[in-house]
Scaffold this active site. Structure first.
Site, short mmCIF file in Angstrom:
data_model
loop_
_atom_site.label_atom_id
_atom_site.label_comp_id
_atom_site.label_asym_id
_atom_site.label_seq_id
_atom_site.Cartn_x
_atom_site.Cartn_y
_atom_site.Cartn_z
N LYS A 11 28.28 21.02 -25.19
CA LYS A 11 28.10 20.84 -23.75
C LYS A 11 28.67 22.02 -22.95
O LYS A 11 29.44 22.83 -23.47
CB LYS A 11 28.76 19.51 -23.34
CG LYS A 11 28.12 18.29 -24.02
CD LYS A 11 28.71 16.99 -23.48
CE LYS A 11 28.08 15.79 -24.17
NZ LYS A 11 28.55 14.51 -23.58
N TYR A 51 19.17 11.65 -20.14
CA TYR A 51 20.18 10.60 -19.96
C TYR A 51 19.65 9.39 -19.18
O TYR A 51 20.44 8.63 -18.60
CB TYR A 51 21.41 11.17 -19.24
CG TYR A 51 22.25 12.07 -20.13
CD1 TYR A 51 22.98 11.54 -21.20
CD2 TYR A 51 22.30 13.45 -19.93
CE1 TYR A 51 23.74 12.35 -22.03
CE2 TYR A 51 23.07 14.27 -20.76
CZ TYR A 51 23.79 13.71 -21.80
OH TYR A 51 24.54 14.51 -22.62
N ASN A 114 33.32 16.09 -22.53
CA ASN A 114 33.79 15.78 -23.88
C ASN A 114 33.19 16.67 -24.97
O ASN A 114 33.07 16.26 -26.11
CB ASN A 114 33.58 14.28 -24.17
CG ASN A 114 32.14 13.85 -24.10
OD1 ASN A 114 31.26 14.67 -23.86
ND2 ASN A 114 31.88 12.58 -24.33
N HIS A 117 27.79 16.30 -27.76
CA HIS A 117 27.01 15.07 -27.82
C HIS A 117 26.63 14.81 -29.27
O HIS A 117 26.40 15.74 -30.02
CB HIS A 117 25.72 15.24 -26.99
CG HIS A 117 24.72 14.15 -27.19
ND1 HIS A 117 24.81 12.94 -26.54
CD2 HIS A 117 23.63 14.07 -27.99
CE1 HIS A 117 23.79 12.17 -26.94
NE2 HIS A 117 23.06 12.84 -27.81
N GLU A 128 15.70 12.53 -29.32
CA GLU A 128 16.45 13.63 -28.69
C GLU A 128 16.08 14.97 -29.32
O GLU A 128 15.96 15.98 -28.61
CB GLU A 128 17.95 13.35 -28.80
CG GLU A 128 18.36 12.14 -27.96
CD GLU A 128 19.79 11.66 -28.23
OE1 GLU A 128 20.52 12.31 -29.02
OE2 GLU A 128 20.17 10.64 -27.63
P1 CMP Z 1 27.76 11.20 -24.51
O1 CMP Z 1 28.26 9.98 -25.25
O2 CMP Z 1 27.37 12.40 -25.26
O3 CMP Z 1 26.55 10.76 -23.56
C1 CMP Z 1 26.82 10.04 -22.35
C2 CMP Z 1 27.80 10.85 -21.58
O4 CMP Z 1 28.19 10.30 -20.35
C3 CMP Z 1 29.12 10.93 -22.35
O5 CMP Z 1 28.94 11.68 -23.51
C4 CMP Z 1 30.00 11.55 -21.29
O6 CMP Z 1 29.76 12.94 -21.15
C5 CMP Z 1 29.48 10.82 -20.06
N1 CMP Z 1 30.34 9.69 -19.72
C6 CMP Z 1 30.55 8.56 -20.43
N2 CMP Z 1 31.42 7.74 -19.81
C7 CMP Z 1 31.78 8.38 -18.67
C8 CMP Z 1 32.64 8.05 -17.59
N3 CMP Z 1 33.32 6.90 -17.57
N4 CMP Z 1 32.76 8.94 -16.58
C9 CMP Z 1 32.07 10.09 -16.60
N5 CMP Z 1 31.22 10.47 -17.60
C10 CMP Z 1 31.08 9.62 -18.61
#
Ligand code: CMP
Length: 139
Positions: A11, A51, A114, A117, A128
């Site tokens: 990311k 998303y 984070n 993905h 995807e």
């Molecule tokens: P990912 O699981 O790759 O895909 C969904 C994404 O949404 C997740 O990673 C985070 O980047 C984002 N995400 C999930 N929960 C939250 C949250 N509580 N606040 C902000 N971003 C979030």
């Protein structure tokens, strides 16, 4: 039966902080073969489509802003039991809950930013992967 391919993105946060190399090293050291890879940037429309499942979540706007703010690395990875093994390698969505040594424990800074993905099912890995790659870009 479990599939042997998963889909990942490095990311914008991890790209910005110079972690493409170390993350790819962790991926290949864990036994994943890279069968497709590109360095690209998501448009707003791309991110909203990718998303779409999170459209009603309160963090959707923040997620789209984040995922479009800079380049990403998209890749399809191959290994037995790829989806499950890759999710173990990256760790929990929230880096505070991620296990020691996981990619998110090492490189993620928050639940939103984070680092990587990982597809959550064989079905989503296929969807995807097809979103990002044409047949002749997969080896
Ligand atoms: P990912 O699981 O790759 O895909 C969904 C994404 O949404 C997740 O990673 C985070 O980047 C984002 N995400 C999930 N929960 C939250 C949250 N509580 N606040 C902000 N971003 C979030």
């Amino acid at each position: 039966m479990t599939g042997n391919r998963t889909f990942t993105m490095i990311k914008p946060d991890a790209v910005e902080s110079g972690h493409i190399g170390p993350i790819l090293e962790k991926i290949t050291a864990a036994g994943f073969k890279i069968v497709a890879m590109k360095y690209t940037q998501l448009s707003r429309r791309d991110a909203e489509t990718f998303y779409a499942i999170h459209k009603e979540r309160p963090f959707f706007g923040e997620l789209v802003e984040f995922m479009t703010r800079g380049p990403i690395v998209a890749a399809i990875l191959e290994k037995d039991n790829a989806v499950e093994d890759y999710r173990a390698l990256i760790g929990a969505t929230n880096p505070e809950q991620a296990a020691e040594g996981t990619i998110r424990k090492l490189y993620a800074t928050s639940v939103a930013e984070n680092a990587v993905h990982g597809a959550d099912s064989d079905e989503n890995a296929a969807i995807e992967g097809a979103f990002h790659f044409s047949g002749r870009e997969i080896f």
